[in-house]
Every structure is written in C-alpha cells, then in structure tokens.
Write a protein that holds these residues in place. Structure first.
Motif, PDB file in Angstrom:
ATOM      1  N   MET A 294      17.200   6.432  -6.788  1.00  0.00           N
ATOM      2  CA  MET A 294      16.791   7.554  -5.939  1.00  0.00           C
ATOM      3  C   MET A 294      17.697   7.659  -4.722  1.00  0.00           C
ATOM      4  SD  MET A 294      12.633   7.275  -5.989  1.00  0.00           S
ATOM      5  CE  MET A 294      12.636   5.660  -5.241  1.00  0.00           C
ATOM      6  N   ASP A 295      18.031   8.901  -4.334  1.00  0.00           N
ATOM      7  CA  ASP A 295      18.950   9.109  -3.216  1.00  0.00           C
ATOM      8  C   ASP A 295      18.394   8.550  -1.905  1.00  0.00           C
ATOM      9  OD1 ASP A 295      19.898  10.584  -5.274  1.00  0.00           O
ATOM     10  OD2 ASP A 295      20.271  12.412  -4.119  1.00  0.00           O
ATOM     11  N   ASN A 296      17.093   8.850  -1.645  1.00  0.00           N
ATOM     12  CA  ASN A 296      16.502   8.510  -0.346  1.00  0.00           C
ATOM     13  C   ASN A 296      15.264   7.640  -0.519  1.00  0.00           C
ATOM     14  OD1 ASN A 296      18.325  10.329   1.031  1.00  0.00           O
ATOM     15  ND2 ASN A 296      17.125  11.965   0.081  1.00  0.00           N
ATOM     16  N   ALA A 297      14.751   7.165   0.627  1.00  0.00           N
ATOM     17  CA  ALA A 297      13.513   6.367   0.614  1.00  0.00           C
ATOM     18  C   ALA A 297      12.384   7.206   0.015  1.00  0.00           C
ATOM     19  CB  ALA A 297      13.164   5.953   2.032  1.00  0.00           C
TER      20      ALA A 297
ATOM     21  N   ARG B 127       8.833  -6.711   5.021  1.00  0.00           N
ATOM     22  CA  ARG B 127       7.774  -6.188   5.879  1.00  0.00           C
ATOM     23  C   ARG B 127       8.281  -4.917   6.542  1.00  0.00           C
ATOM     24  NH1 ARG B 127       6.774 -11.266   7.363  1.00  0.00           N
ATOM     25  NH2 ARG B 127       4.923 -11.945   6.254  1.00  0.00           N
ATOM     26  N   CYS B 128       7.425  -3.939   6.710  1.00  0.00           N
ATOM     27  CA  CYS B 128       7.825  -2.726   7.418  1.00  0.00           C
ATOM     28  C   CYS B 128       7.849  -3.077   8.902  1.00  0.00           C
ATOM     29  CB  CYS B 128       6.820  -1.617   7.124  1.00  0.00           C
ATOM     30  SG  CYS B 128       7.471  -0.015   7.509  1.00  0.00           S
ATOM     31  N   PRO B 129       9.002  -2.897   9.573  1.00  0.00           N
ATOM     32  CA  PRO B 129       9.080  -3.362  10.959  1.00  0.00           C
ATOM     33  C   PRO B 129       8.142  -2.589  11.889  1.00  0.00           C
ATOM     34  CG  PRO B 129      11.076  -2.192  10.324  1.00  0.00           C
ATOM     35  CD  PRO B 129      10.217  -2.259   9.102  1.00  0.00           C
ATOM     36  N   GLY B 130       7.649  -3.251  12.896  1.00  0.00           N
ATOM     37  CA  GLY B 130       6.774  -2.617  13.886  1.00  0.00           C
ATOM     38  C   GLY B 130       5.524  -2.086  13.227  1.00  0.00           C
TER      39      GLY B 130
ATOM     40  N   PRO C 185       7.877  10.876   8.378  1.00  0.00           N
ATOM     41  CA  PRO C 185       8.410  10.278   7.149  1.00  0.00           C
ATOM     42  C   PRO C 185       9.155   8.978   7.435  1.00  0.00           C
ATOM     43  CG  PRO C 185       9.292  12.511   7.505  1.00  0.00           C
ATOM     44  CD  PRO C 185       8.401  12.202   8.666  1.00  0.00           C
ATOM     45  N   LEU C 186       9.093   8.085   6.495  1.00  0.00           N
ATOM     46  CA  LEU C 186       9.745   6.788   6.645  1.00  0.00           C
ATOM     47  C   LEU C 186      11.247   6.965   6.471  1.00  0.00           C
ATOM     48  CD1 LEU C 186       9.129   3.631   6.729  1.00  0.00           C
ATOM     49  CD2 LEU C 186       9.417   3.758   4.254  1.00  0.00           C
ATOM     50  N   GLY C 187      12.022   6.496   7.451  1.00  0.00           N
ATOM     51  CA  GLY C 187      13.480   6.627   7.368  1.00  0.00           C
ATOM     52  C   GLY C 187      14.104   5.424   6.674  1.00  0.00           C
ATOM     53  N   GLU C 188      15.391   5.587   6.388  1.00  0.00           N
ATOM     54  CA  GLU C 188      16.163   4.545   5.711  1.00  0.00           C
ATOM     55  C   GLU C 188      16.249   3.266   6.563  1.00  0.00           C
ATOM     56  OE1 GLU C 188      19.766   6.129   3.950  1.00  0.00           O
ATOM     57  OE2 GLU C 188      20.895   4.327   4.502  1.00  0.00           O
ATOM     58  N   GLU C 189      16.247   3.455   7.935  1.00  0.00           N
ATOM     59  CA  GLU C 189      16.468   2.319   8.840  1.00  0.00           C
ATOM     60  C   GLU C 189      15.458   1.192   8.622  1.00  0.00           C
ATOM     61  OE1 GLU C 189      16.498   6.031   9.451  1.00  0.00           O
ATOM     62  OE2 GLU C 189      14.839   5.274  10.687  1.00  0.00           O
ATOM     63  N   ALA C 190      14.215   1.560   8.260  1.00  0.00           N
ATOM     64  CA  ALA C 190      13.169   0.533   8.097  1.00  0.00           C
ATOM     65  C   ALA C 190      13.594  -0.515   7.058  1.00  0.00           C
ATOM     66  CB  ALA C 190      11.863   1.187   7.693  1.00  0.00           C
ATOM     67  N   PHE C 191      14.382  -0.075   6.058  1.00  0.00           N
ATOM     68  CA  PHE C 191      14.775  -0.976   4.967  1.00  0.00           C
ATOM     69  C   PHE C 191      15.971  -1.856   5.328  1.00  0.00           C
ATOM     70  CE2 PHE C 191      12.566   2.491   2.935  1.00  0.00           C
ATOM     71  CZ  PHE C 191      11.859   1.895   1.906  1.00  0.00           C
TER      72      PHE C 191
ATOM     73  N   GLN D 109      23.808  -7.965   7.571  1.00  0.00           N
ATOM     74  CA  GLN D 109      22.987  -6.881   8.139  1.00  0.00           C
ATOM     75  C   GLN D 109      23.340  -5.590   7.389  1.00  0.00           C
ATOM     76  OE1 GLN D 109      20.486  -6.482  10.614  1.00  0.00           O
ATOM     77  NE2 GLN D 109      20.558  -4.422   9.722  1.00  0.00           N
ATOM     78  N   PRO D 110      22.418  -5.052   6.591  1.00  0.00           N
ATOM     79  CA  PRO D 110      22.755  -3.836   5.827  1.00  0.00           C
ATOM     80  C   PRO D 110      22.985  -2.646   6.749  1.00  0.00           C
ATOM     81  CG  PRO D 110      20.643  -4.780   5.110  1.00  0.00           C
ATOM     82  CD  PRO D 110      21.051  -5.507   6.345  1.00  0.00           C
ATOM     83  N   THR D 111      23.899  -1.774   6.329  1.00  0.00           N
ATOM     84  CA  THR D 111      24.149  -0.565   7.118  1.00  0.00           C
ATOM     85  C   THR D 111      23.738   0.690   6.353  1.00  0.00           C
ATOM     86  OG1 THR D 111      26.416  -0.598   6.277  1.00  0.00           O
ATOM     87  CG2 THR D 111      26.061  -1.538   8.462  1.00  0.00           C
ATOM     88  N   SER D 112      23.546   0.583   5.047  1.00  0.00           N
ATOM     89  CA  SER D 112      23.025   1.728   4.303  1.00  0.00           C
ATOM     90  C   SER D 112      22.281   1.235   3.067  1.00  0.00           C
ATOM     91  CB  SER D 112      24.144   2.701   3.910  1.00  0.00           C
ATOM     92  OG  SER D 112      24.945   2.101   2.922  1.00  0.00           O
TER      93      SER D 112
END
Ligand code: AHG
Ligand code: MN
Ligand code: MN
Length: 337
Positions: free
Chosen positions: A92-95, A134-137, A145-151, A309-312
């Motif tokens: 899938m392209d996005n979260a 774990r989902c941060p925070g 909507p949940l963004g990519e950064e959480a992952f 540290q993942p960037t994408s």
C-alpha cells in the motif's frame, strides 16, 4: 505431555512477563489471518489464486493475486479489534487508517503480506512477515488521520515481530523480545502448537545465501568477502562453504534460524536511490529482531539494522544477517574499506 498452543503461550506470557492483553489479542488475530493466507496459498490453482493481478505496487513491482489477497486478509482481520492505531504494508502506498466505526488502539502493525512472490507460481515456500510498534504519544486518540511519521521508529522499538512460513509445514515464528518460539499449524485442529521452544542461531556457519547473479553490481567489500567464501579451504577463511538461495527471505531466514547461515542482500550500484532491495519496515527490521533474539546478528554492512532511524515508510536497506561470526566478518570488511 500436553501440547502448548499459541493462545496458552500468550496467556502465560501475560502472567510471567506482563505482556499486555491487547498485544496478546493482536498477535492472536495476526496468527489467525496467517492461517487464512496459508489456506489460500495451499489451494493454488484449485483456488484460482495463482498468477498476476496486472497491477503494480508503490515500489513498481508486479502484484500477484496472492500479494493482494493476503494484504486484504490482514487488513480485514486486524482493523476492527481495537488494538491498532494504524497499519502499513509493502503493498500500500500510504498508512492504512482504521475505519471510523471501529475503536483505535495503542499499536501499529506493519507487514509484508506475502514474501517471496516470485516463488508462488512454482510451489516454493513463501510467507508473511510482520512487526508491531507502539503508537508514539497519544496518537491513537487523535481524530486526525495517522501520518507516516508515527511508523518511523528504529527497529529497537519493536514490541513483537514474526513471520509465518507456508512450506511443507506452515509455521509461525514469533518473538515478544524474550527469545524466539516456533509454532507449527495443526491443520486438523486448526491450532498453532509450540514445537520449537528456544530457537537459537549457531555462532559459526559454513553456509551462505546471496543472489550471485548481481555480483557485478556489488561494492568492493562484498566482492572481497564472497570471493573469499568461494575460495574455500585454500583461501584466507580456511574452510569450504556451501551456498543456498531460495529467493524467499522467509525461507532463507527460516533455514538460518534452524541450522545457521548467513543471508546477504547487498546494496546495488544500479540505482543509487535504492540502497538494497529489501524493505526496512516490512522485512529487515522484523527479521533482524528475530535473528538477534535467537543469538545471531544483523547489519546493513555498516551499522546494526535495528538502530537505523527510518526516514520513509518504504525505505530499502542492505541486509547481512545470521550467524554472528560471519555477519561480523562481512561488516568488518565494510569498515576497513
Ligand atoms: P517480495 O516477494 O515481498 O517482493 O520479496 C522478495 C524478496 C525476498 O523475499 C527475497 O529475498 C528477494 O526478494 C529475492 O530477490 P531476487 O529476485 O534477487 O532473488
Ligand atoms: Mn518480501
Ligand atoms: Mn511481498
């Protein structure tokens, strides 16, 4: 002796290691989805599941029917249970957002729904790889909507990782950060039975796995190392090595967890934008957690994969994992270069 099922193992973990009940439920649901995928894979031509979809995923790879079906099975099984804030998949392209009618939970699930797609139509082992973060925070309680950064968390943050392998036997290999357990699917009973209680990777090995057809594109340290392996007893390593390459990462890693070995998918000079073929979030991180938990090692040639540290979301990495001695040797050659 009484058989220990996955459910019983998870309940015992809850008691002895405080594994949260929602994580236990999440693993149970992933395992149930894998049972369904195993069933579809084993039907083959009889189930009309072989062949391609005629579509491409975000990484420009042709999607097989089973890639898409396995992805749907995992999404449908996991979206309603209230344990997840979101999911991400190789296909899938996005979260993936948890639909509004369902409760959200504290975890993130990432997966390669079907690993080894090129082997589906030739009846060779394939699998499903998954990772739990774990989902941060309080990200799961927000309405946005949940963004990519959480992952984008390093692999050290994984709370669980595993894979199902659809081979002569269907097995589920799992770590909750306390060693590696193997469960075999009892098809008649429909249950996962603990058959491999403490999976360990031997420290030394004389077996390696690499796609040799890419040799001309590798960097100098890998050229040097593989040449030395091929020189065998007469070379600087002083022993003869054997080679295996199944081209399903799950199957190659499963062999290494069973009898040791080294798996390599080096960075390739063909496309500098792709440092390696394998995906950090869906393949390299979960497999590295399993291998480390079993006493092996895993690097990208330069650093421990779990520290990256993942960037994408769809980031790729070079992978060297398996028996410690050889992972350290090939990583050392990169450092000397
Ligand atoms: P996927 O089927 O999920 O795209 O992954 C395939 C990966 C991995 O399983 C395997 O190790 C590697 O690709 C095989 O690559 P080659 O085609 O170079 O053999
Ligand atoms: Mn894969
Ligand atoms: Mn895949």
């Amino acid at each position: 002796m009484s058989r220990v099922s996955l459910s019983r193992y998870l309940i015992e973990q809850t008691r002895s290691h405080n594994t949260p009940a929602d994580l236990r439920f999440l693993i149970e649901v992933v395992a149930r989805a894998c049972k369904e995928i195993s069933h579809a894979v084993s039907k083959g031509a009889l189930g009309g599941v072989l062949g391609s979809m005629g579509t491409e995923n975000v990484q420009g790879e042709v999607q097989k029917k089973l890639d898409v079906l396995s992805n749907e099975i995992l999404l449908e099984a996991n979206e309603w249970g209230g344990t997840l804030a979101g999911m991400a998949s190789e296909e899938m392209d996005n979260a993936y957002q948890i639909p509004g009618q369902y409760p959200k939970g504290a975890y993130l699930l990432t997966f390669d729904p079907l690993d080894g797609s090129s082997n589906i139509d030739v009846n060779v082992s394939v699998g499903t790889i998954f990772s739990v973060l774990r989902c941060p925070g309080e990200c799961f309680s927000q309405n946005e909507p949940l963004g990519e950064e959480a992952f984008l968390q390093p692999g050290t943050k994984q709370v669980a990782a595993g894979y199902a392998i659809y081979g002569p036997q269907t097995m589920l290999i799992l770590t909750l950060g306390d060693g590696v357990k193997g469960f075999t699917l009892d098809r008649e009973m429909g249950s996962w039975v603990l058959t491999h209680d403490d999976i360990r990777v031997p420290e030394s090995t004389a077996e390696f796995a690499i796609n040799m057809s890419n040799q001309r594109h590798w960097e100098a340290p890998v050229q040097r190392y593989v040449n030395e392996l091929l020189e065998g007893k007469a070379g600087p390593l002083g022993k003869d090595y054997n080679m295996r390459w199944i081209a399903s990462m799950v199957a190659d890693v499963h062999r290494i967890l069973t009898r040791g070995g080294l798996f390599m998918y080096p960075r390739d000079s063909r496309d500098p934008s792709k440092p390696g073929k394998l995906r950090l979030m869906y393949e390299a991180n979960p497999m590295s957690m399993l291998i480390e938990q079993a006493g092996g090692a895993s690097t990208d040639g330069h650093q421990r994969i779990l520290d990256i540290q993942p960037t994408s979301l769809h980031q790729r990495v070079a992978v060297y994992l398996g028996s410690k001695e050889e992972v350290e040797r090939v990583t050392g050659y990169h450092h000397q270069a």
